[in-house]
Design a protein around this motif. Structure first.
Motif, PDB file in Angstrom:
ATOM      1  N   LEU A  15       0.826  -1.206   0.000  1.00  0.00           N
ATOM      2  CA  LEU A  15       0.000   0.000   0.000  1.00  0.00           C
ATOM      3  C   LEU A  15       0.858   1.254   0.000  1.00  0.00           C
ATOM      4  CD1 LEU A  15      -2.831   1.301   0.291  1.00  0.00           C
ATOM      5  CD2 LEU A  15      -2.521   1.171   2.768  1.00  0.00           C
ATOM      6  N   VAL A  16       1.922   1.247   0.797  1.00  0.00           N
ATOM      7  CA  VAL A  16       2.821   2.409   0.846  1.00  0.00           C
ATOM      8  C   VAL A  16       3.484   2.635  -0.513  1.00  0.00           C
ATOM      9  CG1 VAL A  16       4.933   3.308   1.877  1.00  0.00           C
ATOM     10  CG2 VAL A  16       3.233   2.199   3.317  1.00  0.00           C
ATOM     11  N   ILE A  17       3.963   1.559  -1.129  1.00  0.00           N
ATOM     12  CA  ILE A  17       4.679   1.692  -2.405  1.00  0.00           C
ATOM     13  C   ILE A  17       3.746   2.198  -3.495  1.00  0.00           C
ATOM     14  CG2 ILE A  17       5.860   0.401  -4.210  1.00  0.00           C
ATOM     15  CD1 ILE A  17       6.901  -1.443  -1.950  1.00  0.00           C
ATOM     16  N   LEU A  18       2.557   1.579  -3.612  1.00  0.00           N
ATOM     17  CA  LEU A  18       1.623   2.001  -4.651  1.00  0.00           C
ATOM     18  C   LEU A  18       1.104   3.407  -4.389  1.00  0.00           C
ATOM     19  CD1 LEU A  18      -0.387  -1.312  -5.135  1.00  0.00           C
ATOM     20  CD2 LEU A  18       1.396  -0.367  -6.611  1.00  0.00           C
ATOM     21  N   GLY A  22       1.505   6.607  -6.815  1.00  0.00           N
ATOM     22  CA  GLY A  22       0.337   7.373  -7.234  1.00  0.00           C
ATOM     23  C   GLY A  22       0.417   8.847  -6.887  1.00  0.00           C
ATOM     24  N   ILE A  23       1.178   9.181  -5.849  1.00  0.00           N
ATOM     25  CA  ILE A  23       1.310  10.582  -5.440  1.00  0.00           C
ATOM     26  C   ILE A  23       2.530  11.232  -6.082  1.00  0.00           C
ATOM     27  CG2 ILE A  23       1.735  12.109  -3.472  1.00  0.00           C
ATOM     28  CD1 ILE A  23       0.184  10.086  -1.741  1.00  0.00           C
ATOM     29  N   ILE A  25       4.596  10.443  -8.729  1.00  0.00           N
ATOM     30  CA  ILE A  25       4.763  10.592 -10.182  1.00  0.00           C
ATOM     31  C   ILE A  25       3.955  11.756 -10.737  1.00  0.00           C
ATOM     32  CG2 ILE A  25       4.405   9.471 -12.410  1.00  0.00           C
ATOM     33  CD1 ILE A  25       5.191   6.844 -11.096  1.00  0.00           C
ATOM     34  N   PRO A  26       2.619  11.841 -10.483  1.00  0.00           N
ATOM     35  CA  PRO A  26       1.879  12.982 -11.054  1.00  0.00           C
ATOM     36  C   PRO A  26       2.271  14.335 -10.475  1.00  0.00           C
ATOM     37  CG  PRO A  26       0.452  11.639  -9.655  1.00  0.00           C
ATOM     38  CD  PRO A  26       1.722  10.883  -9.817  1.00  0.00           C
ATOM     39  N   VAL A  27       2.512  14.378  -9.146  1.00  0.00           N
ATOM     40  CA  VAL A  27       2.834  15.675  -8.523  1.00  0.00           C
ATOM     41  C   VAL A  27       4.169  16.207  -9.032  1.00  0.00           C
ATOM     42  CG1 VAL A  27       3.431  16.794  -6.344  1.00  0.00           C
ATOM     43  CG2 VAL A  27       1.449  15.271  -6.461  1.00  0.00           C
ATOM     44  N   PHE A  28       5.189  15.369  -9.015  1.00  0.00           N
ATOM     45  CA  PHE A  28       6.510  15.830  -9.435  1.00  0.00           C
ATOM     46  C   PHE A  28       6.552  16.080 -10.940  1.00  0.00           C
ATOM     47  CE2 PHE A  28       7.538  14.743  -5.228  1.00  0.00           C
ATOM     48  CZ  PHE A  28       8.785  15.250  -4.918  1.00  0.00           C
ATOM     49  N   THR A  29       5.796  15.287 -11.713  1.00  0.00           N
ATOM     50  CA  THR A  29       5.745  15.518 -13.162  1.00  0.00           C
ATOM     51  C   THR A  29       5.100  16.863 -13.468  1.00  0.00           C
ATOM     52  OG1 THR A  29       5.632  13.145 -13.587  1.00  0.00           O
ATOM     53  CG2 THR A  29       4.927  14.611 -15.361  1.00  0.00           C
ATOM     54  N   ARG A  30       4.072  17.211 -12.716  1.00  0.00           N
ATOM     55  CA  ARG A  30       3.383  18.480 -12.950  1.00  0.00           C
ATOM     56  C   ARG A  30       4.334  19.663 -12.754  1.00  0.00           C
ATOM     57  NH1 ARG A  30      -1.351  20.787 -13.653  1.00  0.00           N
ATOM     58  NH2 ARG A  30      -1.850  22.775 -12.658  1.00  0.00           N
ATOM     59  N   THR A  34      11.992  15.527 -11.578  1.00  0.00           N
ATOM     60  CA  THR A  34      12.092  14.086 -11.738  1.00  0.00           C
ATOM     61  C   THR A  34      11.523  13.369 -10.509  1.00  0.00           C
ATOM     62  OG1 THR A  34      13.604  12.215 -11.968  1.00  0.00           O
ATOM     63  CG2 THR A  34      14.470  14.177 -10.881  1.00  0.00           C
ATOM     64  N   PRO A  35      10.737  12.292 -10.707  1.00  0.00           N
ATOM     65  CA  PRO A  35      10.179  11.534  -9.570  1.00  0.00           C
ATOM     66  C   PRO A  35      11.254  10.869  -8.715  1.00  0.00           C
ATOM     67  CG  PRO A  35       8.998  11.014 -11.606  1.00  0.00           C
ATOM     68  CD  PRO A  35      10.204  11.823 -12.000  1.00  0.00           C
ATOM     69  N   VAL A  36      12.505  10.828  -9.187  1.00  0.00           N
ATOM     70  CA  VAL A  36      13.582  10.208  -8.416  1.00  0.00           C
ATOM     71  C   VAL A  36      13.659  10.811  -7.022  1.00  0.00           C
ATOM     72  CG1 VAL A  36      16.088   9.981  -8.246  1.00  0.00           C
ATOM     73  CG2 VAL A  36      14.944   9.492 -10.405  1.00  0.00           C
ATOM     74  N   ILE A  37      13.649  12.137  -6.962  1.00  0.00           N
ATOM     75  CA  ILE A  37      13.735  12.816  -5.663  1.00  0.00           C
ATOM     76  C   ILE A  37      12.530  12.460  -4.807  1.00  0.00           C
ATOM     77  CG2 ILE A  37      13.767  15.057  -4.529  1.00  0.00           C
ATOM     78  CD1 ILE A  37      15.256  16.179  -6.887  1.00  0.00           C
ATOM     79  N   GLY A  38      11.355  12.409  -5.416  1.00  0.00           N
ATOM     80  CA  GLY A  38      10.148  12.101  -4.671  1.00  0.00           C
ATOM     81  C   GLY A  38      10.189  10.734  -4.032  1.00  0.00           C
TER      82      GLY A  38
END
Length: 588
Positions: A15-18, A22-23, A25-30, A34-38
């Motif tokens: 649950l934590v990983i998914l 879900g949080i 990738i879209p937030v950092f992409t917007r 890069t989602p790497v930091i996220g």
């Protein structure tokens, strides 16, 4: 039973990983980060040094933290395996052979020089020479898992980074064996084990190459005939995991097997479909790896030793960036490429953690020393995306792009999607006939290189409606798609045709099969590379054997029209039905 299941550590970790994916990738992409930091920050937050510390006082936090970080290690390793498999898909044996000078020249020099100089410095600071050598080689490594998704493999920076990272991945096995041979208790087993691993691993690699070339085309042909994406995915995972296990059983790294599997599949006609099917799994597995990196960061320990740790981070990054950049300049790279690549490759690697563990197990360094450099490595991995941006910015400053004359506002242009080799050739022909154009590409390196060579090019993602609107796509003379990405090209053609029914769309196709798909998506013209090369060969031989040029050109045009009509009608000329189902149709 249901209550027990809801409290399962595996389910809560999943649950934590998914939820993180879900949080993040879209937030950092917007925000174009890069989602790497996220993912790394999520690891810090939910790991044993973050909210995990409060689990005993606040039991409900069990469901939003990682209860057993070590349980994620196999998934993190699988993420790296899929990453190397994806790199193999983007390469080919011919391209790898062409890169041999960079891999075994630049790659070897970079690792040996940086590793030796760091070892000498640490030895002068009091570290015993065997431990200093282990630390030097560990810190000289750079992150394949983070660098390549940022740089890609087709740009000048990406090619340079790939060559060095490939050599590092190959060298990791002899490095670990060498550390074992240097251990105080070693009695020669390290050298003997290394030789055994090399000859056994060599036999396995040779067997994979021979069997793969014979069996893989047949395997995927059978999977394609079923038109089942599930079977296609199963066959792909079977090949990747099987090749990884084969090399791991001989003592080589499993990523060697994954890379070979990717290279073999890249030689088949199914590599585009496989790449699109595997992409989501690769991204999620890589996210798990990055979360494990974040979980290893103890913010309190960093705070207590902030000055020493930050000094070590800055010294390692600066030294590696300078040496890598100088090596690239000596080998003929442009100043901008050398600068950007040097800064991008400056941080340590995920494999640094493996080498540090091996050095500690061999009693070459103390556990406290290993922990200190593990923290330095984790910080370096976290800021790698920031280093990439810094390198790109400094690279553009050290080698400015010349300004180009602007066209009159409102002038209809030909929009070329892709600023690579094909796009520039099209631009040359348009310029020769005084037709205004603009090229758009999401690869910043290609745009910089095109501008330096005098082409009119802009940075942007052609898949985004606003990027094309800024170019006046509604009033353009035509749109030409030149990228060698079949799935992306088909989606873009379909999107453009729906928005602009009368717009001429000319698209580059990989073969007749791809051309038929582009026509069905709405392309005005689709130009298959395989057919065009056949027509050019025919034209050359006819002229050389004495046929007049006029009749030759006329017959070539006639044959080309026949091909186009046939492809539009039934997609024949070497066309085989594409793997499709309700779940895979979106991937083209």
């Amino acid at each position: 039973m249901a209550g027990e299941l809801s409290l399962s550590p595996m389910l809560s970790d999943g649950l934590v990983i998914l939820g993180a994916a879900g949080i993040v990738i879209p937030v950092f992409t917007r925000f174009r980060i890069t989602p790497v930091i996220g993912f790394i920050l999520i690891g810090v937050l939910v790991g044993p040094f973050g909210l995990g510390k409060l689990v005993y006082d606040v039991p409900w936090l069990t469901h939003v933290t990682i209860s057993d970080p070590e349980a994620l290690a196999p998934f993190a390793e699988f993420g790296i395996i899929l990453l190397l498999f994806g790199i193999g898909l983007e390469l080919s044996f011919n391209r790898l052979w062409q890169m041999r000078r960079l891999v075994f020249g630049l790659g070897a020099l970079e690792l040996l020089i940086i590793g030796s100089l760091i070892a000498i410095f640490l030895a002068m600071m009091g570290q015993y020479w065997t431990g200093a050598l282990g630390l030097g080689l560990a810190l000289a490594l750079s992150s394949t898992a983070i660098v390549l998704p940022i740089s890609g493999t087709s740009s000048p920076v990406g090619r340079a980074a790939l060559s060095m990272l490939l050599f590092e991945d190959i060298a990791i096995v002899p490095i670990i064996f060498m550390l074992g041979a240097l251990a105080p208790y070693a009695q020669g087993e390290g050298l003997q084990g290394l030789m055994q691993t090399l000859w056994q691993g060599g036999l396995v690699v040779l067997a994979l190459l021979v069997i793969g070339r014979i069996a893989l085309p047949r395997l995927f042909a059978q999977a394609a005939r079923t038109k089942s994406p599930e079977l296609f995915l199963a066959a792909t995972l079977l090949v990747v995991i099987g090749a990884s296990l084969a090399t791991a059983l001989t003592g080589l790294s499993p990523i060697v097997g994954a890379l070979i599997a990717g290279l073999l599949i890249a030689e088949t006609e199914y590599h585009g479909e496989i790449e699109s099917i595997m992409e989501p799994f690769k991204g999620l597995a890589l996210g798990v790896f990055l979360i494990t990196v974040g979980m290893s960061i103890d913010l309190l320990t960093i705070w207590d030793n902030l000055g020493t740790i930050m000094l070590a981070v800055v010294m390692v990054l600066t030294f590696k960036a300078l040496v890598t950049g100088l090596l690239l300049r000596l080998m003929g790279a442009r100043r901008s490429t050398a600068t950007e690549t040097g800064i991008l490759m400056a941080s340590p690697s995920e494999t640094t953690l493996i080498v540090l563990s091996a050095a500690s197990a061999a009693l070459l360094i103390q556990p406290g020393t290993a922990q200190f450099w593990q923290i330095v490595t984790a910080i370096g991995l976290t800021i790698t995306p920031l280093l990439a941006r810094l390198g790109r910015s400094i690279g553009r400053r050290v080698e400015p792009i010349p300004e180009l004359p602007e066209t009159d506002p409102g002038t209809p242009l030909v929009v070329i999607v892709g600023a690579g080799r094909v796009g520039r050739l099209v631009a040359d022909m348009l310029a020769r006939h005084d037709k205004p154009y603009v090229a758009i590409d999401s690869n910043a390196d290609l745009i910089d290189e095109a501008k330096r060579q005098g082409y009119r090019a802009v940075f942007g993602d052609a898949g985004r409606r606003d990027a094309l609107d800024r170019l006046g796509i509604g009033q353009s003379l035509a749109v030409i798609l030149t990228m060698d990405e079949p799935v992306l090209a088909q989606r873009l053609v379909s999107k453009l045709r729906k928005s602009y029914p009368d717009l001429p769309i000319i698209a580059r196709a990989r073969d007749a099969k791809h051309a038929a798909e582009l026509y069905r998506s709405g392309a005005s013209h689709a130009v298959p590379e395989t057919l065009e090369s056949s027509l050019q060969l025919s034209e050359a031989v006819l002229v050389d054997i004495g046929v007049p040029m006029g009749p030759v050109i006329a017959s070539i045009h006639e044959k080309r029209d026949e091909f186009r009509a046939q492809i539009k009608e039934d997609g024949e000329i070497g066309y085989t039905p594409k793997l499709r189902s309700s779940t895979a149709s979106g991937s083209g």
